[in-house]
Design a protein around this motif. Sequence first.
Motif, mmCIF file in Angstrom:
data_model
loop_
_atom_site.group_PDB
_atom_site.id
_atom_site.type_symbol
_atom_site.label_atom_id
_atom_site.label_comp_id
_atom_site.label_asym_id
_atom_site.label_seq_id
_atom_site.Cartn_x
_atom_site.Cartn_y
_atom_site.Cartn_z
ATOM 1 N N ASN A 299 40.394 -79.468 -45.580
ATOM 2 C CA ASN A 299 41.664 -79.954 -45.032
ATOM 3 C C ASN A 299 41.680 -80.001 -43.506
ATOM 4 O OD1 ASN A 299 42.872 -80.360 -47.487
ATOM 5 N ND2 ASN A 299 43.996 -78.438 -47.504
ATOM 6 N N TYR A 300 40.576 -79.539 -42.900
ATOM 7 C CA TYR A 300 40.571 -79.364 -41.451
ATOM 8 C C TYR A 300 39.515 -80.213 -40.775
ATOM 9 C CZ TYR A 300 43.655 -75.414 -42.130
ATOM 10 O OH TYR A 300 44.725 -74.622 -42.456
ATOM 11 N N ALA A 301 39.956 -80.977 -39.774
ATOM 12 C CA ALA A 301 39.004 -81.505 -38.814
ATOM 13 C C ALA A 301 38.549 -80.333 -37.959
ATOM 14 C CB ALA A 301 39.638 -82.577 -37.936
ATOM 15 N N MET A 302 37.292 -80.359 -37.557
ATOM 16 C CA MET A 302 36.699 -79.237 -36.841
ATOM 17 C C MET A 302 36.075 -79.730 -35.538
ATOM 18 S SD MET A 302 37.179 -76.680 -38.981
ATOM 19 C CE MET A 302 36.073 -75.416 -38.356
ATOM 20 N N GLY A 303 35.963 -78.823 -34.587
ATOM 21 C CA GLY A 303 35.381 -79.258 -33.323
ATOM 22 C C GLY A 303 34.830 -78.122 -32.497
ATOM 23 N N TRP A 304 34.086 -78.513 -31.483
ATOM 24 C CA TRP A 304 33.549 -77.582 -30.491
ATOM 25 C C TRP A 304 34.086 -77.964 -29.125
ATOM 26 C CZ3 TRP A 304 30.933 -73.278 -31.718
ATOM 27 C CH2 TRP A 304 30.330 -73.211 -32.967
ATOM 28 N N PHE A 305 34.447 -76.970 -28.364
ATOM 29 C CA PHE A 305 34.938 -77.125 -27.000
ATOM 30 C C PHE A 305 34.250 -76.070 -26.150
ATOM 31 C CE2 PHE A 305 38.381 -80.024 -28.077
ATOM 32 C CZ PHE A 305 38.440 -79.843 -29.445
ATOM 33 N N ARG A 306 34.213 -76.285 -24.853
ATOM 34 C CA ARG A 306 33.548 -75.299 -23.997
ATOM 35 C C ARG A 306 34.293 -75.109 -22.692
ATOM 36 N NH1 ARG A 306 28.082 -78.825 -22.437
ATOM 37 N NH2 ARG A 306 29.100 -80.297 -21.001
ATOM 38 N N GLN A 307 34.078 -73.954 -22.103
ATOM 39 C CA GLN A 307 34.710 -73.648 -20.824
ATOM 40 C C GLN A 307 33.695 -72.968 -19.923
ATOM 41 O OE1 GLN A 307 38.316 -71.307 -21.010
ATOM 42 N NE2 GLN A 307 38.975 -72.074 -19.007
ATOM 43 N N ALA A 308 33.381 -73.636 -18.829
ATOM 44 C CA ALA A 308 32.477 -73.089 -17.832
ATOM 45 C C ALA A 308 33.274 -72.269 -16.817
ATOM 46 C CB ALA A 308 31.728 -74.212 -17.129
ATOM 47 N N PRO A 309 32.629 -71.350 -16.121
ATOM 48 C CA PRO A 309 33.335 -70.525 -15.139
ATOM 49 C C PRO A 309 34.055 -71.378 -14.095
ATOM 50 C CG PRO A 309 31.162 -69.646 -15.533
ATOM 51 C CD PRO A 309 31.214 -70.953 -16.254
ATOM 52 N N GLY A 310 35.343 -71.100 -13.895
ATOM 53 C CA GLY A 310 36.106 -71.817 -12.894
ATOM 54 C C GLY A 310 36.552 -73.208 -13.301
ATOM 55 N N GLU B 252 38.273 -75.919 -16.495
ATOM 56 C CA GLU B 252 39.122 -75.981 -17.669
ATOM 57 C C GLU B 252 38.273 -76.187 -18.923
ATOM 58 O OE1 GLU B 252 43.169 -77.866 -15.623
ATOM 59 O OE2 GLU B 252 42.080 -78.963 -17.168
ATOM 60 N N ARG B 253 38.828 -75.775 -20.039
ATOM 61 C CA ARG B 253 38.144 -75.995 -21.316
ATOM 62 C C ARG B 253 38.065 -77.489 -21.587
ATOM 63 N NH1 ARG B 253 39.478 -71.700 -25.721
ATOM 64 N NH2 ARG B 253 41.605 -72.415 -25.342
ATOM 65 N N GLU B 254 36.920 -77.942 -22.103
ATOM 66 C CA GLU B 254 36.706 -79.365 -22.335
ATOM 67 C C GLU B 254 36.178 -79.638 -23.729
ATOM 68 O OE1 GLU B 254 33.844 -80.834 -19.527
ATOM 69 O OE2 GLU B 254 32.189 -79.706 -20.405
ATOM 70 N N PHE B 255 36.427 -80.831 -24.186
ATOM 71 C CA PHE B 255 35.960 -81.317 -25.478
ATOM 72 C C PHE B 255 34.447 -81.491 -25.452
ATOM 73 C CE2 PHE B 255 35.234 -84.066 -28.957
ATOM 74 C CZ PHE B 255 34.674 -85.260 -28.497
ATOM 75 N N VAL B 256 33.791 -81.087 -26.547
ATOM 76 C CA VAL B 256 32.352 -81.300 -26.713
ATOM 77 C C VAL B 256 32.086 -82.250 -27.883
ATOM 78 C CG1 VAL B 256 30.132 -80.205 -27.215
ATOM 79 C CG2 VAL B 256 31.792 -79.045 -25.736
ATOM 80 N N ALA B 257 32.582 -81.884 -29.073
ATOM 81 C CA ALA B 257 32.326 -82.691 -30.259
ATOM 82 C C ALA B 257 33.335 -82.341 -31.345
ATOM 83 C CB ALA B 257 30.906 -82.458 -30.780
ATOM 84 N N THR B 258 33.675 -83.341 -32.163
ATOM 85 C CA THR B 258 34.535 -83.120 -33.317
ATOM 86 C C THR B 258 33.958 -83.826 -34.527
ATOM 87 O OG1 THR B 258 35.928 -85.003 -32.706
ATOM 88 C CG2 THR B 258 36.678 -82.831 -31.996
ATOM 89 N N ILE B 259 34.357 -83.335 -35.712
ATOM 90 C CA ILE B 259 33.911 -83.919 -36.961
ATOM 91 C C ILE B 259 35.103 -84.000 -37.893
ATOM 92 C CG2 ILE B 259 33.186 -81.674 -37.897
ATOM 93 C CD1 ILE B 259 30.817 -83.214 -39.221
ATOM 94 N N SER B 260 35.174 -85.096 -38.649
ATOM 95 C CA SER B 260 36.315 -85.334 -39.512
ATOM 96 C C SER B 260 36.316 -84.419 -40.729
ATOM 97 C CB SER B 260 36.316 -86.800 -39.962
ATOM 98 O OG SER B 260 35.171 -87.057 -40.764
ATOM 99 N N ARG B 261 37.421 -84.443 -41.470
ATOM 100 C CA ARG B 261 37.532 -83.622 -42.678
ATOM 101 C C ARG B 261 36.467 -83.976 -43.703
ATOM 102 N NH1 ARG B 261 43.334 -84.994 -44.301
ATOM 103 N NH2 ARG B 261 43.146 -86.588 -42.690
ATOM 104 N N SER B 262 36.117 -85.242 -43.801
ATOM 105 C CA SER B 262 35.106 -85.691 -44.765
ATOM 106 C C SER B 262 33.689 -85.533 -44.235
ATOM 107 C CB SER B 262 35.331 -87.159 -45.103
ATOM 108 O OG SER B 262 35.020 -87.980 -43.987
#
Length: 125
Positions: free
Chosen positions: A30-41, A43-53
């Motif tokens: 039921n969940y789309a899933m993703g990875w995000f990252r935050q480097a020192p100093g 803001e957190r940023e989008f890396v990759a997402t994958i759909s529910r299927s």
Amino acid sequence: VQLQASGGGLVQAGGSLRLSCAASGRTFSNYAMGWFRQAPGKEREFVATISRSGGSTYYADSVTGRFTISRDYAKNTIYLQMNSLKPEDTAVYYCAADRLTTALAMSIKNQHDYWGQGTQVTVSS
């Protein structure tokens, strides 16, 4: 849903790592899933997402061609295979889950339903 990220570490530039994020407590599909990252100093940023299927994936321009996101329904786990790592990939990586949404929508949102605790990736030059 509870998310547990793992797999971070120290690697030399050009090396590879695979991050894992195990989900529990709700229906994984039921969940789309993703990875995000935050480097020192930064803001957190989008890396990759994958759909529910699992049929749709989206990547930040900075990682396209080097990172691959995937999901295993039997293990309720998503992965981020990271190849050709660069020092600028150094960050804390977080997994996230959004219920009943698309991977595209998840890639442009700042807020997400659930977050994992983060895993440190350090790439040395």
